[in-house]
Enzyme design. Sequence first.
Site, PDB file in Angstrom:
ATOM      1  N   ASP A 148       0.972  -1.238   0.180  1.00  0.00           N
ATOM      2  CA  ASP A 148       0.181   0.099  -0.063  1.00  0.00           C
ATOM      3  C   ASP A 148       0.974   1.163  -0.012  1.00  0.00           C
ATOM      4  O   ASP A 148       2.142   1.148   0.305  1.00  0.00           O
ATOM      5  CB  ASP A 148      -0.848  -0.028   1.273  1.00  0.00           C
ATOM      6  CG  ASP A 148      -1.760   1.151   1.196  1.00  0.00           C
ATOM      7  OD1 ASP A 148      -2.519   1.611   0.421  1.00  0.00           O
ATOM      8  OD2 ASP A 148      -2.055   1.834   2.404  1.00  0.00           O
ATOM      9  N   SER A 149       0.458   2.324  -0.370  1.00  0.00           N
ATOM     10  CA  SER A 149       1.263   3.643  -0.095  1.00  0.00           C
ATOM     11  C   SER A 149       1.599   3.780   1.279  1.00  0.00           C
ATOM     12  O   SER A 149       2.436   4.768   1.476  1.00  0.00           O
ATOM     13  CB  SER A 149       0.226   4.812  -0.871  1.00  0.00           C
ATOM     14  OG  SER A 149      -0.913   4.892   0.000  1.00  0.00           O
ATOM     15  N   CYS A 195      -3.927  -1.063  -1.840  1.00  0.00           N
ATOM     16  CA  CYS A 195      -4.091   0.679  -2.306  1.00  0.00           C
ATOM     17  C   CYS A 195      -5.272   0.526  -3.418  1.00  0.00           C
ATOM     18  O   CYS A 195      -4.904   0.163  -4.458  1.00  0.00           O
ATOM     19  CB  CYS A 195      -2.674   1.258  -2.535  1.00  0.00           C
ATOM     20  SG  CYS A 195      -2.759   2.935  -2.769  1.00  0.00           S
ATOM     21  N   GLU A 206      -6.038   9.019   9.975  1.00  0.00           N
ATOM     22  CA  GLU A 206      -4.677   8.657  10.445  1.00  0.00           C
ATOM     23  C   GLU A 206      -4.736   9.469  11.827  1.00  0.00           C
ATOM     24  O   GLU A 206      -3.981   8.966  12.819  1.00  0.00           O
ATOM     25  CB  GLU A 206      -3.502   9.184   9.534  1.00  0.00           C
ATOM     26  CG  GLU A 206      -3.500   8.317   8.558  1.00  0.00           C
ATOM     27  CD  GLU A 206      -2.481   8.169   7.653  1.00  0.00           C
ATOM     28  OE1 GLU A 206      -1.420   8.768   7.768  1.00  0.00           O
ATOM     29  OE2 GLU A 206      -2.473   7.459   6.445  1.00  0.00           O
ATOM     30  N   CYS A 255     -11.197   3.428  -1.056  1.00  0.00           N
ATOM     31  CA  CYS A 255      -9.831   3.825  -0.540  1.00  0.00           C
ATOM     32  C   CYS A 255      -9.682   3.279   0.872  1.00  0.00           C
ATOM     33  O   CYS A 255     -10.550   2.940   1.631  1.00  0.00           O
ATOM     34  CB  CYS A 255     -10.054   5.547  -0.255  1.00  0.00           C
ATOM     35  SG  CYS A 255      -8.642   6.172   0.814  1.00  0.00           S
ATOM     36  N   HIS A 311      -8.517   3.761   3.771  1.00  0.00           N
ATOM     37  CA  HIS A 311      -8.925   4.349   5.123  1.00  0.00           C
ATOM     38  C   HIS A 311     -10.295   4.411   5.283  1.00  0.00           C
ATOM     39  O   HIS A 311     -10.697   4.656   6.478  1.00  0.00           O
ATOM     40  CB  HIS A 311      -8.457   5.975   5.187  1.00  0.00           C
ATOM     41  CG  HIS A 311      -6.973   5.849   5.082  1.00  0.00           C
ATOM     42  ND1 HIS A 311      -6.151   5.471   3.983  1.00  0.00           N
ATOM     43  CD2 HIS A 311      -6.057   6.475   6.162  1.00  0.00           C
ATOM     44  CE1 HIS A 311      -4.765   5.836   4.466  1.00  0.00           C
ATOM     45  NE2 HIS A 311      -4.770   6.260   5.372  1.00  0.00           N
TER      46      HIS A 311
HETATM   47  N1  DGL Z   1      -3.959   3.782  -0.076  1.00  0.00           N
HETATM   48  C1  DGL Z   1      -4.692   5.074  -0.692  1.00  0.00           C
HETATM   49  C2  DGL Z   1      -5.695   4.362  -1.501  1.00  0.00           C
HETATM   50  O1  DGL Z   1      -6.336   3.601  -1.427  1.00  0.00           O
HETATM   51  C3  DGL Z   1      -5.141   5.988   0.105  1.00  0.00           C
HETATM   52  C4  DGL Z   1      -3.949   6.855   0.738  1.00  0.00           C
HETATM   53  C5  DGL Z   1      -3.221   7.525  -0.463  1.00  0.00           C
HETATM   54  O2  DGL Z   1      -3.504   8.436  -1.374  1.00  0.00           O
HETATM   55  O3  DGL Z   1      -1.995   7.037  -0.426  1.00  0.00           O
HETATM   56  O4  DGL Z   1      -6.370   5.003  -2.567  1.00  0.00           O
END
Ligand code: DGL
Length: 275
Positions: free
Chosen positions: A12-13, A75, A154, A186, A188
């Site tokens: 993931d990012s 992600c 977060e 997303c 989150h």
């Molecule tokens: N993990 C990213 C997503 O699911 C969210 C956070 C980011 O923008 O890096 O799109």
Amino acid sequence: MSLRDAAIGIFDSGIGGLTVAREVARRLPNEHLIYLGDTARLPYGSKSPVTVSRYAATCVDFLRREPLKAIVIACNTASALALADLEHDLEVPLLGVIAPGARAAARTSRGGVIGVIGQEGTVRSGSYPRAIESILPSAKIVSHDCPLLVPLAEEGWLTGEVPRLTLRRYLEPLACAKIDTLVLGCTHYPLFKTLINDVFTKDYGMDVRLVDSAEEVTAELCDLLTRRGRLNGGGPGRRRFFCTDAPERFAVVGRRFFGDEFTEVRQVDLNASRP
Ligand code: DGL
């Protein structure tokens, strides 16, 4: 080592993909997991497709240093923008979150009016609407980016006035379009499920079903490993966590996304040559 004993790689990012790792760990407790969060370069959501593809390729290269039975792109942005490129020349099965989420949305929707929320890059790519329409051509899809939900999650601001007003504002166009299903596109957003349900019910008087891509991609992963006879029958799986920056923050904030059983986090340099 047989492929049954090989690990599942997840990237993931950053920290959000731990919502996917949590689901995988819950459904497949015997599997070894290697999680990589690219915390040095997040967010991916506001970056260009070329950059996200380049970053995602280095994450896959890192994970492939070990034998893997599957790789999951947790992600949404990387799934939307990089999956097709990454699939080339990869002998390990690669799963992104878009297709499973789209299938679940098409299955779940009663009237075919579906909302999609995600980061800017995911929404701009049109990946979810394309994938949903390929299954349900009559679907009416309304998409909206909700970037403020990432820092709120977060910070742990999951309830109260600030996230509620933020959600109300973001969800208004979707409520006006009378969606019956909402894809949480997303990593989150699953943390806001209770509040999203509450806003739709109390503020808009609507009953909207939520699609959680983390649950859907995990179900798909379980099917894949079962079909291929690659489930690990041994004891509890080993879980290893890596990130590209600030491992202390990853461990503290990550606990909220993953749950309690959080072990050591190691910082890695994706540009370093292989050991
Ligand atoms: N993990 C990213 C997503 O699911 C969210 C956070 C980011 O923008 O890096 O799109």
